[in-house]
Write an enzyme that holds these catalytic residues in place. Sequence first.
Site, PDB file in Angstrom:
ATOM      1  CB  SER A 167      -0.908   0.007   1.230  1.00 13.09           C
ATOM      2  OG  SER A 167      -0.122   0.217   2.395  1.00 13.09           O
ATOM      3  CE  LYS A 168      -1.595   6.092  -3.591  1.00 16.63           C
ATOM      4  NZ  LYS A 168      -2.191   7.316  -4.058  1.00 16.63           N
TER       5      LYS A 168
END
Length: 467
Positions: free
Chosen positions: A242-243
């Site tokens: 994920s980011k």
Amino acid sequence: MSDTQIVTRFAPSPTGYLHIGGARTALFNWLFARGNGGKFLLRIEDTDRERSTEAATAAILKGLDWLGLDFDGEPVSQFAGAARHREVAEEMLERGAAYKCFATQDEIQAFRDAAKAEGKSTLYRSPWRDADPSTHPDAPYVIRVKAPLEGKTVIEDAVQGNVTIRNDQLDDMICLRSDGTPTYMLAVVVDDHDMGVTHVIRGDDHLTNAARQTLVYSAMGWDIPVFAHIPLIHGPDGKKLSKRHGAVGLEEYQAMGYPASGMRNYLTRLGWSHGDDEFFSDAQAKEWFNLAGIGKSPARLDFKKLANICGQHISVTHDAALLTQIEGFLDASDQPTLTDAQKAGLAAAMYCVKDRAKTFGELIEKAHFVMVSRPIVPDEKSAKSLDPVYRGILKTLTPQLQNASWTRDELEAIVAKVAAEHDMGLGKLAGPLRAALAGRSVSPSVFDMMLVLGQDETVARLQDQVA
């Protein structure tokens, strides 16, 4: 299927950027097709009209182009095939493999609530499955496929092995909604069949879909493709990427200065292996890549390993190609384009700056000495080595360089002689020379810089500092 030409496809949804995991899926499909003399097709799954955008489609095409994944023919729009999808749903009706279901949302919800209260399966079983057509009301209906009620469905997966699903866990999935629009689950199968796809290589988050999609293949009497469900990519901490782990969109990697060849190598190796080989060319990847080499466990993104492999690719890439790629990097990272003088300087310096640079940003930083123009303003760290004593030594050295024949051997001999006259090793003079020529404490060798800059520019830079 051994005599059939291999056809693979990449089928992204244009609802955002091209995720690094999607890019690897595309790469695996591309390698498998190209390595086996097959076709690699692109399908844009744009049936979600509210979330699909032209900008996202453009970003996907741009990302594939940068990564060097060429596809055959034109991209196929899934939305454009809606009439064909409906036609197949109607044909399944005629074959008795599907049925019209008139149940309303309220009725379905009531069924599920009752089943839940009784501790039974909430998988919806429609009362319309075997209803006499003469009892059909004049009302909206969906078309559902008839799933087998007993036995098992086995997915023969090239990566996961045989995956068995009990048929009593499969619902009669909707293929056509009451407004006449096809569902994603139907559209995927029809498109893959019509495009002649022989191998469906995709993320293992689609594994549960495979069992339901085989119902459509079976209903239509179509050949089921080879499924290969590849594990997802996890972050360095083992959690889903994920980011928070850093870059997840492919365009971010281009903007960070990684070369496409290094990204291809690293992403190929991420979840697939060929012995202990870590660094390889595209030609080797195409020759070696097979579905048997894909691991069953999620792969972990390792930025250190990515940088290492990218550095190796930069060092073996031809100078002219590097120059073109650097211009692409500057554009992608919103940096100013190179002037003609900077291009010429960078081309001349490439031999001494491309080794050990892991990104294009690092390479440009190493080439700083040839990208700047006089007067050179040393940064804080390198300025410390230009004290009055060293300025005096450079003042002695400069006229000797003015009369030198500009070869590496003679330059080394002159600098060594001046250093010896001042009772110091050659290395001690490197710091002030770097500061004067590059304005940096880290740069290529001072002799490489002299050779790249040429006699006039080298002498002028030294004179600026001792003036």
